[in-house]
Design an enzyme around this catalytic site. Structure first.
Site, PDB file in Angstrom:
ATOM      1  N   LYS A 175      -4.743   5.695  -1.537  1.00  0.00           N
ATOM      2  CA  LYS A 175      -5.900   5.421  -2.178  1.00  0.00           C
ATOM      3  C   LYS A 175      -7.104   6.257  -1.617  1.00  0.00           C
ATOM      4  O   LYS A 175      -8.231   5.968  -2.560  1.00  0.00           O
ATOM      5  CB  LYS A 175      -6.319   3.998  -2.127  1.00  0.00           C
ATOM      6  CG  LYS A 175      -5.183   3.173  -3.025  1.00  0.00           C
ATOM      7  CD  LYS A 175      -5.513   1.480  -2.779  1.00  0.00           C
ATOM      8  CE  LYS A 175      -4.443   0.912  -3.675  1.00  0.00           C
ATOM      9  NZ  LYS A 175      -2.941   1.036  -3.470  1.00  0.00           N
ATOM     10  N   SER A 184      -3.491   5.811   7.151  1.00  0.00           N
ATOM     11  CA  SER A 184      -4.196   5.869   6.009  1.00  0.00           C
ATOM     12  C   SER A 184      -3.347   5.474   4.661  1.00  0.00           C
ATOM     13  O   SER A 184      -2.371   5.195   4.964  1.00  0.00           O
ATOM     14  CB  SER A 184      -4.892   7.227   5.948  1.00  0.00           C
ATOM     15  OG  SER A 184      -5.893   7.406   4.797  1.00  0.00           O
ATOM     16  N   GLU A 212      -9.486   0.239  -9.842  1.00  0.00           N
ATOM     17  CA  GLU A 212      -7.979   0.608  -9.768  1.00  0.00           C
ATOM     18  C   GLU A 212      -7.706   1.546 -10.724  1.00  0.00           C
ATOM     19  O   GLU A 212      -8.350   1.966 -11.736  1.00  0.00           O
ATOM     20  CB  GLU A 212      -7.182  -0.785 -10.217  1.00  0.00           C
ATOM     21  CG  GLU A 212      -5.695  -0.731 -10.313  1.00  0.00           C
ATOM     22  CD  GLU A 212      -5.043  -2.080 -10.394  1.00  0.00           C
ATOM     23  OE1 GLU A 212      -4.081  -2.122 -10.371  1.00  0.00           O
ATOM     24  OE2 GLU A 212      -5.754  -2.902 -11.245  1.00  0.00           O
ATOM     25  N   SER A 241       4.348  -5.546   1.822  1.00  0.00           N
ATOM     26  CA  SER A 241       2.988  -5.571   2.948  1.00  0.00           C
ATOM     27  C   SER A 241       2.172  -6.633   2.046  1.00  0.00           C
ATOM     28  O   SER A 241       2.422  -7.065   1.136  1.00  0.00           O
ATOM     29  CB  SER A 241       2.387  -4.173   3.128  1.00  0.00           C
ATOM     30  OG  SER A 241       2.004  -3.922   1.997  1.00  0.00           O
TER      31      SER A 241
END
Length: 632
Positions: A426, A423, A567, A469
């Protein structure tokens, strides 16, 4: 006959040409000059020895034996050639040349003594043989060091080479200096070292200075480039040094890690740019090997999303832990092919099975888990790019929510021992569909853990951004810097947590091994980092400068674009408070609310119906109902 004769002539000509080429390759102008010099110095050494022994008066009885003086090179030069004296380039000679010259001169003395005895040269003073040996050592060896000094001095230096400083005067630094001497790009100006005992000393003709003098010396010698030669230093120390270089506007490159050097994978000349991991990374806590192996050793392991940044690192680390079978699943053919091609040569004994498909294909997932008798599942498959999922909420919910549901159902059905969901931070108080979908995926696993506690251990591992990533800003910033800028940052106050991919994955594996069912493990992400600071550091690490009002002539501009839909300025890792400690000091366990299994399944069935009708608005309403922290 004529043809055979012509053929022989052609073959002879070819052999002579090859021999000529080989000789011209071996006898370079430098080697030829040294041979001529030694042919002069060796007789001179013998004449000098006799003169020192006899004084100004020449013994007439020695005149018939002058051939002995001039013939010394005839047997001594081949000895030097055999010992490799002429294979070393003068500029790069090391102190071993002394042993070569000593050995050659010693044999030369023995042959000289033998010839004097055979030809009964009684007039030759015997003590002059010893004097000859000493003078030959001085003449031959000294000439090499004199020439080396001249070639390394400013008189013989190639002014096209860039002067650099080497931080670290230990073995690695000395090896690096030797490697640079053979190169055509840098020349070592001076060493800098933390060891006070080395200050003021000269190593291989290069002086060692304290770090405090670095700025003054860099200005004096016009040095803008520092080579970091301390491969065994820990991350904290390297970070201190790099920060000092950054403050003094010095560009830094570094040697690879000491393990890579020892293993022979890299050479001392293989310099690399400082990566952002060197500044944001931290010392990894040694893993608990029992936790690493518990769910993997001898087990059939499935990794979903195996071609992604997290999934591929999971696969790499799992492969080293000797599973019985490793099943890698991804919807991207290229990603699946790439990770398989990487692993196959390294682990030829390991059975790796590629599954091309999506986690939303329930029949396929059920078949894979049943046919391969899966023991452990690491579920890393997910859509994670916030703006894209925000624009495509149906796809995000299908993959992140129902993909997780399908894998969990199959795991429970076939009594898989462990399933671990990867997970994200976020998922905590989400402000976007991606984060809310990941939180709902967590709730699904918590509900399954409650219902299937006696058969399958379901757990969740939550962490923040990982460096490098596909969803990280680091690759984006690298690309923008490569293109000359600008670097785009959404807001000057945006902060994020960062961790290296290998560290995150190692902790994920250990977390899953500690699970009893339903836990939400939270990784210690360290200190939060301002994204604008990250951008500035990456510009510096690229050897460039920030272009702004204070430095209008800089290289890269930072441009603020505004927060994207969904965001947040900062991310969190915990929904509740007071996390529980675990046996690993970098892994905590969150205490968070969960949903009733039957209620959750009913709501998910409703959501599935809306998704089938492509009614994103209604689907998101259910998402908000289930994830009550979701605030747009």
């Amino acid at each position: 006959m004529v043809n055979q004769f012509q053929l022989k002539i052609q073959k002879s000509s070819m052999i002579l040409n090859k021999l000529k080429t080989k000789i011209s390759y071996l006898i370079t102008p430098e080697i030829l000059s040294l041979l001529i010099l030694d042919c002069i110095l060796l007789p001179l050494a013998l004449f000098s020895a006799v003169w020192l022994r006899l004084g100004a008066e020449w013994d007439p009885k020695l005149t018939p034996h002058l051939w002995l003086f001039f013939s010394i090179p005839i047997w001594t030069i081949p000895i030097f050639i055999n010992f490799g004296l002429y294979r070393a380039i003068v500029k790069y000679l090391d102190d071993k040349v002394v042993y070569v010259v000593f050995a050659g001169v010693t044999i030369s003395i023995l042959i000289l003594t033998f010839l004097i005895h055979i030809f009964n040269i009684l007039a030759f003073p015997r003590t002059s043989i010893i004097i000859y040996g000493l003078l030959a050592l001085v003449y031959i060896g000294g000439s090499r060091f004199l020439l080396r000094g001249l070639m390394r001095s400013s008189f013989g230096r190639n002014n096209t080479l860039e002067p650099v400083a080497i931080y670290g005067a230990g073995e690695a630094g000395v090896q690096l200096a030797s490697s640079l001497a053979h190169g055509h790009r840098y020349t070592a100006g001076f060493f800098v070292d933390d060891d006070e005992d080395k200050w003021g000393n000269t190593i291989r003709g290069i002086k060692v200075y304290p770090p405090a003098k670095l700025k003054a010396l860099s200005n004096k010698f016009a040095i803008k480039h520092i080579l970091l030669a301390i491969p065994s230093a820990n991350i904290a120390r390297r970070r201190e040094i790099i920060k000092q270089m950054e403050q003094e506007s010095l560009y830094v490159q570094t040697l690879p890690g000491i393990n890579d050097i020892i293993s022979g994978n890299v050479r001392f000349s293989d310099l690399k740019n400082i990566e952002i991991e060197d500044l944001l990374g931290r010392e990894m806590v040694p893993p608990n090997t029992n936790l690493l192996k518990k769910n993997i050793l001898g087990k059939n392991v499935l990794v979903t999303g195996a071609g992604g940044s997290i999934g591929s690192e999971l696969v790499r680390q799992i492969a080293t832990l000797n599973p019985q079978k490793l099943i890698i699943l991804d919807s991207s053919e290229f990603a699946l092919y790439s990770i398989h091609q990487e692993l196959s040569p390294k682990f030829p004994y390991l059975k790796i099975i590629d599954i091309l498909g999506s986690v939303t294909n329930s029949a396929m997932i059920d078949e894979v888990i049943q046919n391969h008798k899966i023991d452990t599942i690491y579920h890393a498959a997910a859509y994670k790019h916030v703006p894209i999922v925000e624009l495509n909420p149906i796809s995000g919910l299908e993959n992140n929510v129902f993909g997780t549901l399908i894998v969990a159902q199959a795991a429970a059905k076939h009594n898989v021992t462990n399933m671990v969901l990867i997970s994200t931070d976020k998922a905590v108080r989400p402000t976007n569909v991606m984060g809310a979908s990941k939180r709902l995926a967590e709730l699904i696993l918590q509900a399954f853990a409650s219902k299937y506690r006696n058969s399958t251990v379901f757990s969740i591992v939550r962490f923040g951004n990982v460096l490098g990533s596909s969803g990280s800003v680091v690759p984006l910033f690298k690309q923008q810097i490569k293109q000359g800028g600008p670097i785009t940052v959404t807001h000057p106050d945006v902060i994020r947590y960062f961790m290296t991919i290998p560290e995150a994955v190692e902790l994920v594996i250990q977390s899953g091994s500690m699970a009893k069912g339903g836990e939400v493990f939270v990784l210690d992400m360290g200190q939060a980092v301002k994204i604008v600071d990250l951008a500035q550091k990456m510009v510096y690490l690229s050897g460039l400068t920030i272009k702004d009002e204070t430095n209008p002539e800089g290289d890269i501009e930072i441009r603020y674009t505004g927060l994207r839909p969904g965001e947040k300025l900062f991310e969190e890792l915990l929904i509740g408070k007071n996390p529980t400690k675990t046996e690993h000091n970098q892994i905590m366990m969150a205490n968070e609310p969960l949903l009733d299994y039957n209620y959750l399944m009913n709501q998910l069935n409703l959501m599935q119906g809306f998704i089938n009708r492509h009614d994103s608005e209604s689907a998101i309403k259910i998402l908000k109902t289930l994830v009550n922290e979701y605030k747009v």
